[in-house]
Every structure is written in structure tokens, then in C-alpha cells.
Design an enzyme around this catalytic site. Structure first.
Site, PDB file in Angstrom:
ATOM      1  N   HIS A   1      45.453  42.622  40.611  1.00  0.00           N
ATOM      2  CA  HIS A   1      45.954  41.822  39.489  1.00  0.00           C
ATOM      3  C   HIS A   1      47.246  42.416  38.949  1.00  0.00           C
ATOM      4  CE1 HIS A   1      46.051  39.479  35.786  1.00  0.00           C
ATOM      5  NE2 HIS A   1      45.294  38.631  36.455  1.00  0.00           N
TER       6      HIS A   1
ATOM      7  N   ASP B   1      38.903  35.060  41.107  1.00  0.00           N
ATOM      8  CA  ASP B   1      38.808  34.232  42.311  1.00  0.00           C
ATOM      9  C   ASP B   1      37.881  34.817  43.374  1.00  0.00           C
ATOM     10  OD1 ASP B   1      40.664  32.280  41.367  1.00  0.00           O
ATOM     11  OD2 ASP B   1      42.275  33.689  41.762  1.00  0.00           O
TER      12      ASP B   1
ATOM     13  N   HIS C   1      48.030  32.987  43.390  1.00  0.00           N
ATOM     14  CA  HIS C   1      47.511  32.596  42.057  1.00  0.00           C
ATOM     15  C   HIS C   1      46.211  31.793  42.263  1.00  0.00           C
ATOM     16  CE1 HIS C   1      47.471  31.732  37.886  1.00  0.00           C
ATOM     17  NE2 HIS C   1      48.449  30.847  37.779  1.00  0.00           N
TER      18      HIS C   1
ATOM     19  N   SER D   1      50.967  29.685  36.176  1.00  0.00           N
ATOM     20  CA  SER D   1      50.653  28.333  35.696  1.00  0.00           C
ATOM     21  C   SER D   1      50.924  28.198  34.194  1.00  0.00           C
ATOM     22  CB  SER D   1      49.204  27.960  36.014  1.00  0.00           C
ATOM     23  OG  SER D   1      48.309  28.941  35.566  1.00  0.00           O
TER      24      SER D   1
ATOM     25  N   ARG E   1      35.908  37.997  33.980  1.00  0.00           N
ATOM     26  CA  ARG E   1      35.580  36.651  34.479  1.00  0.00           C
ATOM     27  C   ARG E   1      34.793  36.766  35.784  1.00  0.00           C
ATOM     28  NH1 ARG E   1      41.483  34.246  34.856  1.00  0.00           N
ATOM     29  NH2 ARG E   1      41.664  36.237  35.942  1.00  0.00           N
TER      30      ARG E   1
HETATM   31  N1  CMX Z   1      45.429  43.243  49.050  1.00  0.00           N
HETATM   32  C1  CMX Z   1      46.462  43.830  49.693  1.00  0.00           C
HETATM   33  N2  CMX Z   1      47.567  44.257  49.083  1.00  0.00           N
HETATM   34  C2  CMX Z   1      47.640  44.102  47.736  1.00  0.00           C
HETATM   35  C3  CMX Z   1      46.596  43.546  47.000  1.00  0.00           C
HETATM   36  C4  CMX Z   1      45.457  43.073  47.701  1.00  0.00           C
HETATM   37  N3  CMX Z   1      44.434  42.474  47.101  1.00  0.00           N
HETATM   38  N4  CMX Z   1      46.942  43.541  45.697  1.00  0.00           N
HETATM   39  C5  CMX Z   1      48.169  44.088  45.635  1.00  0.00           C
HETATM   40  N5  CMX Z   1      48.599  44.422  46.863  1.00  0.00           N
HETATM   41  C6  CMX Z   1      49.903  44.945  47.246  1.00  0.00           C
HETATM   42  C7  CMX Z   1      50.991  43.949  46.874  1.00  0.00           C
HETATM   43  O1  CMX Z   1      51.090  42.918  47.859  1.00  0.00           O
HETATM   44  C8  CMX Z   1      52.208  44.816  46.805  1.00  0.00           C
HETATM   45  O2  CMX Z   1      52.644  45.096  48.116  1.00  0.00           O
HETATM   46  P1  CMX Z   1      54.219  45.155  48.500  1.00  0.00           P
HETATM   47  O3  CMX Z   1      54.807  46.166  47.603  1.00  0.00           O
HETATM   48  O4  CMX Z   1      54.210  45.536  49.922  1.00  0.00           O
HETATM   49  O5  CMX Z   1      54.738  43.767  48.241  1.00  0.00           O
HETATM   50  C9  CMX Z   1      51.634  46.110  46.213  1.00  0.00           C
HETATM   51  O6  CMX Z   1      50.224  46.110  46.506  1.00  0.00           O
HETATM   52  C10 CMX Z   1      51.820  46.247  44.714  1.00  0.00           C
HETATM   53  O7  CMX Z   1      51.253  45.129  44.071  1.00  0.00           O
HETATM   54  P2  CMX Z   1      50.600  45.257  42.623  1.00  0.00           P
HETATM   55  O8  CMX Z   1      51.647  45.770  41.710  1.00  0.00           O
HETATM   56  O9  CMX Z   1      49.319  46.007  42.711  1.00  0.00           O
HETATM   57  O10 CMX Z   1      50.217  43.745  42.308  1.00  0.00           O
HETATM   58  P3  CMX Z   1      51.168  42.534  41.893  1.00  0.00           P
HETATM   59  O11 CMX Z   1      51.232  42.507  40.415  1.00  0.00           O
HETATM   60  O12 CMX Z   1      52.452  42.570  42.612  1.00  0.00           O
HETATM   61  O13 CMX Z   1      50.356  41.294  42.448  1.00  0.00           O
HETATM   62  C11 CMX Z   1      48.475  39.942  42.864  1.00  0.00           C
HETATM   63  C12 CMX Z   1      49.189  40.835  41.846  1.00  0.00           C
HETATM   64  C13 CMX Z   1      47.285  39.286  42.186  1.00  0.00           C
HETATM   65  C14 CMX Z   1      49.453  38.856  43.328  1.00  0.00           C
HETATM   66  C15 CMX Z   1      48.015  40.805  44.062  1.00  0.00           C
HETATM   67  O14 CMX Z   1      47.076  41.761  43.631  1.00  0.00           O
HETATM   68  C16 CMX Z   1      47.428  39.989  45.198  1.00  0.00           C
HETATM   69  O15 CMX Z   1      48.194  39.489  46.039  1.00  0.00           O
HETATM   70  N6  CMX Z   1      46.050  39.816  45.240  1.00  0.00           N
HETATM   71  C17 CMX Z   1      45.425  38.950  46.219  1.00  0.00           C
HETATM   72  C18 CMX Z   1      45.606  37.496  45.801  1.00  0.00           C
HETATM   73  C19 CMX Z   1      44.773  37.145  44.593  1.00  0.00           C
HETATM   74  O16 CMX Z   1      43.594  37.458  44.514  1.00  0.00           O
HETATM   75  N7  CMX Z   1      45.373  36.423  43.636  1.00  0.00           N
HETATM   76  C20 CMX Z   1      44.661  35.871  42.479  1.00  0.00           C
HETATM   77  C21 CMX Z   1      44.996  36.555  41.163  1.00  0.00           C
HETATM   78  C22 CMX Z   1      44.255  35.898  40.020  1.00  0.00           C
HETATM   79  C23 CMX Z   1      44.792  34.518  39.776  1.00  0.00           C
HETATM   80  O17 CMX Z   1      45.993  34.362  39.476  1.00  0.00           O
HETATM   81  O18 CMX Z   1      44.061  33.550  39.907  1.00  0.00           O
END
Ligand code: CMX
Length: 434
Positions: A317, A372, A271, A241, A326
């Protein structure tokens, strides 16, 4: 005492000089090595943006102009009898780097109130929007439609000197922040209630008025809003964002169109929509484990989420590697105001179990909860149970974080953003890879 605009304008010459001197001394120095994995990997760890309001430390979490969340809570001005900071003060801090006085924040609250009227066509558009259109899509529609109010777009059309851009972006930003609660409240009242939005009171702070507009009149709910709107503001520049608002703004699209673009990004489940996803996930967990569910059942539910190829919402994250402060701030609020609320107990139970289960998956870099994972439960307690609305509240707050940087972008005279891309063919050729 100086107003916000005067304070920012006074700080600007020094800031611009500092940037100029820094660039003159080190402009051609190497900042870091980039790798091909960074390019394919969503640019993680690649430093490619200037963002003055906040910097995120992987271990310690967010610092707003150098202040942690507990420091912000202590130092920012508060409403009478309140223990939460006012988000109006946060806007001041993010833009200027200075902690405002209580009188300055009160004047800013009053100024926002005075700018809060919506043009009729925006309420009309929302009145004709299907109720089943997602509230975030409605918000984006409305913010785009507010473009009619852009003093920046009008001044640019008339012919505007580059050195004056920021003044108009400032005016638009204040207008936008002022109008957002009414837009957000109309969406809430239209979709989930009777469409009637309560009148606001010029003597109340932004969060108290927004609470009233949503239809929640308790002082405790206003306290929640003050905290909520303060902690969701800013999370440095690379999140979708923030980055999107900045990127679109670099084309000199107005703050309205730039912010709407950022909100479109916030609406995604990885996000801002994660707050909605978390609630759905928790309620399903509650249903699955029933009244007597224990550790083993929560563990099994977590494993089932992971093995079905989904993410555990609210955990993980891109930058953080510890519990999001937070999250901790919201946990403290819950411990004070709703310690016995069953859904809070469930959130706490997940917090005890999930990090261990997520850490078993080596690919997950951060097994700890983010912002979140906690916000929805607080809203549930006060009766704001409509989960699909939650990201709209995040958006109202996010405007307080991304608009200061948009003003700064134009004040610094930052250029159109236009990074270089390569095709896989081109990369292979570069490395003589066959
Ligand atoms: N549950 C399951 N798998 C997860 C995970 C979770 N909570 N967090 C990371 N992973 C996975 C990723 O999907 C990725 O898998 P692939 O390689 O198969 O695609 C792998 O672990 C590596 O990811 P990462 O390097 O740890 O995390 P990213 O920087 O790629 O992604 C985020 C960060 C937030 C998108 C991810 O942790 C996620 O999807 N979390 C759940 C959604 C969420 O809570 N989002 C809100 C974030 C805060 C915000 O922006 O408001």
C-alpha cells in the site's frame, strides 16, 4: 428529524467559519518540506488535498470521521436482524460527520429507492455494448451517459450562483448513488446471465435490493453486500479514484462526469482492479500447488511472481504499513460465515506466508495485505464467481465516499485545481546541476 440535506446545510456555516478562521490564523504557515523525490515519486507523503470524510493512519488504517471500522460496525444503524452497518448510514456520516439515527437512514434508503429509475438511453447503450468489453469500461460508459440527468449541469447552463453549487451537486450525488446498483446489475446480468434484472422493493435497504438485482437472494449475501459497500467507500483523498473525482469536479464538470473519471482510475490493476487480479492469482496458485500444496509450494509461487517482475496483487500500500483493517473485517466475516471454504483457507495460508517473503524485498514498503486480497474470495463463496466484475462492486461503494467530498468541495467554494509542474531541465537549472 432533519433530512440529510438539512443536516448538512445546518452544519455548513460553522464548518465554513472554522476553515476561514484556521486559514486566517495559519494560512501562510509552512505545512511540510517537499523534496524532489516526492515530485518524481508519485507525490507520496505530500499533503496537498483537503478530504473531510476520512484520514488514513499508516499503522491503524482508515478512520471514517474519526471512527475505526469496528466502531462503525457498532455505531451505524443496521437492517432488521442484521449485524452489518448500512452503507446509507456511512454516506450520512461521511458527508456530515454525524452518526444518523435508524429512522434517518431508513428515510435515506427510501429516498434512494425513489430516485433509482434509469433513463432509457442508458439501458439501451448497455444492451448494445459488446459483452467482452470489460465491465468497468461499461460502467464508465453508462455513468458518462447518465450526464443527461445532471441537475447541476442544467442549472449551471441556466446561470447558477457559486453559493448554490453544492445544492445541485448534492441532488446529483443522491441520484447517482441511487442509480448505480441498477446500472451495475444490468452490466452483470447482460454479460454473465440472461440480461434480466429483478425488481426492487421500496421497503428493503440499498444492499438487499442490489443483491436481488444481481440475482442473489440470500440474506447472507445481502449481509456481505452491506459490509462490502460500507468498507470500500472511502480511503482518504489521495488514492486515484478519490483524487480524480475531486480533480475533475474542480473544473465544475458535473458529478456524473467527475465520478466516471474516478471510476476510470479505479479500473487500473494497481488500484481497484487488484481485487480481480487477486482472484486470478489465487486460482492459478490453487492449480499450481494442487490438492496437497503446503507452505513450500506457496512460498515458491510467491517468489516466482516476484522474480518474474510482477506484483503480488492485494499486498502492499502507498500509505498503510500494517494489515489493512478492511482486510481484517472481511477475514472476520469469513471466519463467521465460511470458515471451511477451501479458497478462504488458501487466502489465510497466503496471509501467513506472503508478508515474510515480501519483506525480504527491501524496496517494498508494506508487505501486508490490503482490502483487495480478501474481497473476491467472499464473493466466490456465494457464487458470484465472475472475477472481471469485482471492481464494479468496489466502484458502487466508492461513490459513497467520493461524492460527499465533491459536495463539500463545492460548499467550501474550493477552486479549480491547478498545481505547478516543472521539467527536468528546469529542476536541474534550479539546483545548478550539470
Ligand atoms: N508485489 C511486488 N512488488 C511490490 C508490491 C507487491 N505487492 N508492492 C510494492 N511493490 C514494489 C513496487 O512495485 C515498487 O517497485 P519499483 O520500485 O520497482 O517500481 C516498490 O515495491 C516500492 O513500492 P512501495 O513504495 O512499497 O508501494 P507504492 O506506494 O509505490 O505502491 C501499490 C502501492 C498498492 C501500488 C503496490 O503495493 C502494489 O502494486 N500492490 C499490488 C497491487 C494492489 O494490491 N493494489 C491495490 C491497492 C489497494 C487499492 O487501491 O485498492
Amino acid at each position: 428529524e432533519p433530512t440529510l440535506k438539512e443536516t448538512f446545510a445546518a452544519s455548513l456555516p460553522h464548518k465554513i467559519e472554522q476553515v476561514k478562521a484556521l486559514r486566517a490564523a495559519h494560512g501562510e504557515d509552512k505545512l511540510q518540506e517537499t523534496t524532489m523525490n516526492m515530485v518524481y515519486g508519485g507525490q507520496r507523503g505530500m499533503i496537498n488535498l483537503i478530504w473531510e470524510g476520512s484520514v488514513l493512519d499508516p499503522e491503524e488504517g482508515i478512520k471514517f470521521r474519526g471512527y475505526s471500522i469496528p466502531e462503525i460496525s457498532e455505531k451505524l444503524p443496521k437492517a432488521p436482524n442484521s449485524s452489518q452497518p448500512l452503507p446509507e448510514g456511512m454516506f450520512w456520516l461521511l458527508l456530515t460527520g454525524e452518526i444518523p439515527t435508524a429512522a434517518q437512514v431508513k428515510a435515506l434508503s427510501a429516498e434512494l429507492h425513489a430516485r433509482s429509475t434509469l433513463p432509457e438511453h442508458v439501458s439501451e447503450i448497455l444492451a448494445h455494448t459488446p459483452k467482452d468489453l470489460h465491465p468497468m469500461a461499461q460502467l464508465c460508459l453508462a455513468v458518462n451517459a447518465l450526464e443527461s440527468e445532471s441537475s447541476f449541469a442544467k442549472a449551471y447552463d441556466r446561470g447558477l450562483a457559486k453559493s448554490d453549487y453544492w445544492q445541485y451537486v448534492f441532488e446529483d450525488s443522491l441520484d447517482l448513488i441511487a442509480k448505480l446498483p441498477t446500472v451495475a446489475a444490468i452490466i452483470y446480468r447482460n454479460v454473465f446471465h440472461d440480461g434480466v434484472v429483478a425488481a426492487t422493493d421500496a421497503n428493503l435497504d440499498y444492499s438487499a435490493n442490489f443483491s436481488k438485482q444481481l440475482g442473489y437472494n440470500s440474506e447472507e449475501f445481502a449481509e456481505l453486500m452491506r459490509m462490502y459497500l460500507t468498507i470500500h467507500t472511502d480511503h482518504e483523498g489521495g488514492n486515484v479514484s478519490a483524487h480524480t473525482t475531486h480533480l475533475v469536479g474542480s473544473t465544475l464538470s458535473s458529478p456524473y462526469l467527475s465520478l466516471a473519471a474516478g471510476f476510470n482510475g479505479l479500473a487500473g490493476p494497481l488500484h481497484g482492479k487488484a481485487n480481480q487480479e487477486v482472484l486470478g492469482w489465487l486460482l492459478k496458485l490453487k492449480e499450481v500447488i494442487g490438492a496437497n500444496g503446503g507452505k513450500a509450494e506457496v512460498e515458491a509461487y510467491l517468489r516466482e511472481t516476484l522474480s518474474s517482475g510482477r506484483v503480488v496483487p492485494g499486498y502492499g500500500h502507498a500509505v498503510l504499513r500494517k494489515t489493512d483493517p478492511r482486510y481484517s473485517a472481511q477475514r472476520l466475516f469469513a471466519q463467521k460465515h465460511l470458515p471451511d471454504f477451501p479458497l478462504f483457507k488458501l487466502v489465510s495460508q497466503v496471509y501467513e506466508i506472503a508478508p515474510k517473503i515480501l519483506a525480504e524485498k527491501q524496496k517494498i514498503k508494506n508487505p501486508w495485505p490490503n482490502v483487495d486480497a480478501h474481497s473476491g474470495v467472499l464473493l466466490q463463496y456465494y457464487g458470484l464467481t465472475e472475477q472481471s466484475y469485482y471492481t464494479v462492486l468496489f466502484a458502487v461503494s466508492r461513490a459513497f465516499g467520493v461524492l460527499p467530498q465533491l459536495i463539500i468541495d463545492r460548499a467550501y467554494g474550493l477552486p479549480l485545481e491547478r498545481p505547478k509542474s516543472f521539467s527536468t531541465e528546469k529542476l536541474a537549472e534550479k539546483f545548478k546541476f550539470k
